[in-house]
Each structure stands twice: as structure tokens, then as C-alpha cells.
Motif scaffolding. Structure first.
Motif, PDB file in Angstrom:
ATOM      1  N   GLN A   1      62.583 108.442  50.968  1.00 40.20           N
ATOM      2  CA  GLN A   1      62.360 107.025  50.671  1.00 40.20           C
ATOM      3  C   GLN A   1      63.684 106.301  50.453  1.00 40.20           C
ATOM      4  N   MET A   2      64.629 106.943  49.817  1.00 40.22           N
ATOM      5  CA  MET A   2      65.916 106.311  49.541  1.00 40.22           C
ATOM      6  C   MET A   2      66.733 106.111  50.816  1.00 40.22           C
ATOM      7  N   LEU A   3      66.519 106.963  51.825  1.00 36.64           N
ATOM      8  CA  LEU A   3      67.203 106.774  53.107  1.00 36.64           C
ATOM      9  C   LEU A   3      66.753 105.480  53.780  1.00 36.64           C
ATOM     10  N   GLU A   4      65.506 105.094  53.518  1.00 39.22           N
ATOM     11  CA  GLU A   4      64.948 103.877  54.106  1.00 39.22           C
ATOM     12  C   GLU A   4      65.148 102.648  53.217  1.00 39.22           C
ATOM     13  N   PHE A   5      65.567 102.851  51.986  1.00 39.72           N
ATOM     14  CA  PHE A   5      65.689 101.753  51.029  1.00 39.72           C
ATOM     15  C   PHE A   5      66.970 100.960  51.291  1.00 39.72           C
ATOM     16  N   ASP A   6      66.822  99.665  51.467  1.00 40.09           N
ATOM     17  CA  ASP A   6      67.952  98.766  51.707  1.00 40.09           C
ATOM     18  C   ASP A   6      68.156  97.918  50.453  1.00 40.09           C
ATOM     19  N   VAL A   7      69.213  98.221  49.701  1.00 39.31           N
ATOM     20  CA  VAL A   7      69.474  97.520  48.442  1.00 39.31           C
ATOM     21  C   VAL A   7      69.610  96.024  48.667  1.00 39.31           C
ATOM     22  N   ASP A   8      70.389  95.627  49.665  1.00 36.12           N
ATOM     23  CA  ASP A   8      70.602  94.201  49.913  1.00 36.12           C
ATOM     24  C   ASP A   8      69.302  93.477  50.245  1.00 36.12           C
ATOM     25  N   ALA A   9      68.465  94.093  51.085  1.00 40.66           N
ATOM     26  CA  ALA A   9      67.180  93.469  51.439  1.00 40.66           C
ATOM     27  C   ALA A   9      66.277  93.366  50.209  1.00 40.66           C
ATOM     28  N   PHE A  10      66.264  94.429  49.379  1.00 40.70           N
ATOM     29  CA  PHE A  10      65.464  94.392  48.159  1.00 40.70           C
ATOM     30  C   PHE A  10      65.926  93.261  47.250  1.00 40.70           C
ATOM     31  N   VAL A  11      67.239  93.176  47.027  1.00 43.63           N
ATOM     32  CA  VAL A  11      67.776  92.155  46.115  1.00 43.63           C
ATOM     33  C   VAL A  11      67.442  90.759  46.624  1.00 43.63           C
ATOM     34  N   GLU A  12      67.609  90.518  47.915  1.00 47.48           N
ATOM     35  CA  GLU A  12      67.291  89.199  48.467  1.00 47.48           C
ATOM     36  C   GLU A  12      65.821  88.857  48.264  1.00 47.48           C
ATOM     37  N   ALA A  13      64.938  89.804  48.599  1.00 47.58           N
ATOM     38  CA  ALA A  13      63.501  89.558  48.458  1.00 47.58           C
ATOM     39  C   ALA A  13      63.121  89.354  46.987  1.00 47.58           C
ATOM     40  N   TYR A  14      63.684  90.159  46.109  1.00 43.16           N
ATOM     41  CA  TYR A  14      63.350  90.052  44.693  1.00 43.16           C
ATOM     42  C   TYR A  14      63.843  88.741  44.103  1.00 43.16           C
ATOM     43  N   ARG A  15      65.013  88.308  44.517  1.00 41.25           N
ATOM     44  CA  ARG A  15      65.557  87.052  44.006  1.00 41.25           C
ATOM     45  C   ARG A  15      64.713  85.864  44.473  1.00 41.25           C
ATOM     46  N   VAL A  16      64.201  85.931  45.689  1.00 40.45           N
ATOM     47  CA  VAL A  16      63.322  84.860  46.179  1.00 40.45           C
ATOM     48  C   VAL A  16      62.017  84.876  45.386  1.00 40.45           C
ATOM     49  N   GLU A  17      61.459  86.078  45.172  1.00 39.89           N
ATOM     50  CA  GLU A  17      60.206  86.203  44.431  1.00 39.89           C
ATOM     51  C   GLU A  17      60.359  85.717  42.994  1.00 39.89           C
TER      52      GLU A  17
END
Length: 177
Positions: A150-166
Motif C-alpha cells: 500500500q505504501m508503494l502506491e501511496f503518493d504523499v503529495d496527492a494525499f496532502v493536496e486532496a486533504y487540504r482541499v477537503e
């Protein structure tokens, strides 16, 4: 020996990592960044900010269940997250105990040499490292392998962007996700 002061007089300036200073009066509890006279934006974190500022409450709950704390700050929270950041970036984070100042509404404040977006990414990366370390001690090899995949597929930057929008970090009334 302590320097005598006039009652009510406070030295409430904090020296930032860039060398500039900011008055505690300029920092309010809804602030996430400080626009410095050096031209940069510094992330601002206070002990009253929930760890849900960085990750969903479900992850915060798991961290609280699994990470034992050995201090006066109680369960795992923002103070511990910022302690990890301070440990990794000692020259880029200023931590100030302002618990003696009853006018600010918080006890601890951290200001970083990087902006709030970069700090958010750093916190998420450090949480992932913490989780990887914890899972490496698990006796369940399948769980460890699954987590690594799962961590190989996890994109920190994409997560942060999506979370900040949410979370809508432009609004001082943002709520936990």
C-alpha cells in the motif's frame, strides 16, 4: 538571576528560523501561516490545533491507540507530531513555550522555516515512517507485506493536496475530516 520586569510587561517576540522576529500578538489560534517580512511564509502550529489538521481522525485514533506517550501531554497529538518534526529539522523549527502568557489561548507554538503546505507533507511522511516502523515489529508477515504494498502506491503529495482541499485550509473554521 532573573531580570526584574514591570508587572504586565512581557517579552513576547519569537525569533523565527530566518532570523526575523514575530510578536505573539500577531499570532492567533486560527493562523496556519505567517507572512514574514523576509518574504517567506512560515507554518504556524499551536498545541491547540488538532492532529486532524494533518491526517483524518481515523488515523489519529489508530496513532493514539498504538503510540505510547511518556510525558505530560497525554495521548498522542499535535505536540508529539511537532516534536518529531523538530527532531528531524532542528534548525528549521522554532518551538516556544508561552504557557506563562495567559492572553494567547495556547501553551506551545511552533514556527517553521517552510510554509504550511510543506510542513503538512513532512508530517504525513513522518507518520508513514512511524507506521512503517511499527508494522516492522508486528508478528504478522502478511500485514507487513500488505502495508508495504500500500505504501508503494501511496503518493504523499496527492494525499496532502486532496486533504487540504477537503479540509478547506483557507477558512479558519475548518473541521476534522
Amino acid at each position: 538571576m532573573a531580570t526584574p520586569r514591570v508587572p504586565g510587561e512581557r517579552d513576547d517576540d519569537i525569533t523565527l528560523p530566518c532570523g526575523e522576529s514575530v510578536s505573539l500578538g500577531e499570532l492567533d489560534m486560527g493562523m496556519r501561516e505567517y507572512a514574514c517580512s523576509c518574504g517567506e511564509r512560515h507554518a504556524v502550529v499551536m498545541d491547540v490545533h488538532p492532529p486532524g489538521r494533518f491526517v483524518p481522525e481515523e488515523i489519529v485514533a489508530v496513532l493514539r491507540e498504538t503510540v505510547e506517550t511518556d510525558d505530560d501531554h497525554g495521548e498522542f497529538g499535535t505536540t508529539h507530531l511537532m516534536g518529531i518534526v523538530l527532531e528531524e529539522f532542528p534548525d528549521q523549527v522554532v518551538a516556544e513555550d508561552v504557557s506563562e502568557n495567559g492572553q494567547v489561548g495556547y501553551s506551545l507554538v511552533w514556527l517553521t522555516d517552510f510554509d504550511s503546505r510543506r510542513l503538512h507533507g513532512i508530517v504525513v511522511e513522518l507518520i508513514v515512517e512511524l507506521m512503517e516502523h511499527a508494522i516492522s515489529h508486528a508478528e504478522d508477515d502478511d500485514a507487513a507485506s500488505s502495508f508495504e504494498e500500500q505504501m508503494l502506491e501511496f503518493d504523499v503529495d496527492a494525499f496532502v493536496e486532496a486533504y487540504r482541499v477537503e479540509r478547506d485550509f483557507e477558512d479558519e473554521y475548518d473541521r476534522p475530516a
